[in-house]
Motif scaffolding. Structure first.
Motif, PDB file in Angstrom:
ATOM      1  N   GLU A 169       0.592  -1.212  -0.160  1.00 59.25           N
ATOM      2  CA  GLU A 169       0.147   0.031  -0.003  1.00 59.25           C
ATOM      3  C   GLU A 169       1.032   1.279   0.179  1.00 59.25           C
ATOM      4  OE1 GLU A 169      -2.474  -0.443   3.527  1.00 59.25           O
ATOM      5  OE2 GLU A 169      -3.426  -2.183   2.401  1.00 59.25           O
ATOM      6  N   LEU A 170       0.548   2.190  -0.525  1.00 58.50           N
ATOM      7  CA  LEU A 170       1.294   3.373  -0.823  1.00 58.50           C
ATOM      8  C   LEU A 170       0.022   4.798  -0.847  1.00 58.50           C
ATOM      9  CD1 LEU A 170       4.234   3.944  -3.052  1.00 58.50           C
ATOM     10  CD2 LEU A 170       2.152   5.567  -3.255  1.00 58.50           C
ATOM     11  N   GLY A 171       0.463   5.813  -0.376  1.00 51.21           N
ATOM     12  CA  GLY A 171      -0.218   6.951  -0.457  1.00 51.21           C
ATOM     13  C   GLY A 171       0.392   8.055  -1.316  1.00 51.21           C
ATOM     14  N   LEU A 172      -0.401   8.767  -2.234  1.00 55.67           N
ATOM     15  CA  LEU A 172       0.053   9.858  -3.097  1.00 55.67           C
ATOM     16  C   LEU A 172      -0.687  11.049  -2.703  1.00 55.67           C
ATOM     17  CD1 LEU A 172       1.623  11.010  -5.365  1.00 55.67           C
ATOM     18  CD2 LEU A 172      -0.035  10.124  -6.958  1.00 55.67           C
ATOM     19  N   GLN A 173       0.185  11.817  -2.058  1.00 49.77           N
ATOM     20  CA  GLN A 173      -0.658  13.051  -1.835  1.00 49.77           C
ATOM     21  C   GLN A 173      -0.293  14.241  -2.638  1.00 49.77           C
ATOM     22  OE1 GLN A 173      -2.709  12.810   1.223  1.00 49.77           O
ATOM     23  NE2 GLN A 173      -2.076  10.688   0.941  1.00 49.77           N
ATOM     24  N   LEU A 174      -1.254  14.990  -3.278  1.00 48.56           N
ATOM     25  CA  LEU A 174      -1.017  16.253  -3.979  1.00 48.56           C
ATOM     26  C   LEU A 174      -1.062  17.275  -3.321  1.00 48.56           C
ATOM     27  CD1 LEU A 174      -2.642  14.589  -7.332  1.00 48.56           C
ATOM     28  CD2 LEU A 174      -0.152  14.661  -6.679  1.00 48.56           C
TER      29      LEU A 174
END
Length: 124
Positions: free
Chosen positions: A36-41
């Motif tokens: 699992e990975l989070g991509l925060q813009l």
């Protein structure tokens, strides 16, 4: 499959589907196919605050990485938590791919130098 949670607080558009595909491609080529990975813009002020808080440098940047498990062994049945990538669309503009690859490689334990540069070229 690597699950990617995208959150866009930047107020700018970025092709999240293409970004997720690029992340999965990089991870696959690095031997990571589960996790699992989070991509925060985020906007310029938020990424500046994060860089100041975590790195002690008060400036806007293109991307930051906050690794968790990286390549470390995880107990069976527990999903690998790769960490979070924070990307500022206003800083990267249309050239978001290279900073994203750079940050993903940091999640896997690469540090600046020849190894990082070689892996970045391999994923270009």
């Amino acid at each position: 499959m690597v699950e990617i949670e995208v959150a866009n607080r930047s107020g700018a558009e970025l092709d999240a589907v293409a970004a997720a595909a690029l992340i999965r491609d990089v991870l696959h080529e690095e031997g990571i196919d589960e996790g699992e990975l989070g991509l925060q813009l985020v906007g310029p002020e938020e990424i500046r605050a994060l860089k100041r808080e975590h790195l002690g440098i008060d400036e806007v940047t293109d991307a930051l990485a906050f690794p968790i498990d990286g390549r470390e062994p995880v107990p069976e049945g527990v999903p690998r938590q790769l960490g979070d990538v924070v990307l500022c669309p206003q800083v990267v503009g249309d050239a978001w791919r290279a900073p994203l690859v750079h940050a993903v490689l940091h999640l896997l334990g690469y540090d600046h130098g020849a190894d990082m540069e070689a892996r970045e070229r391999a994923h270009a």
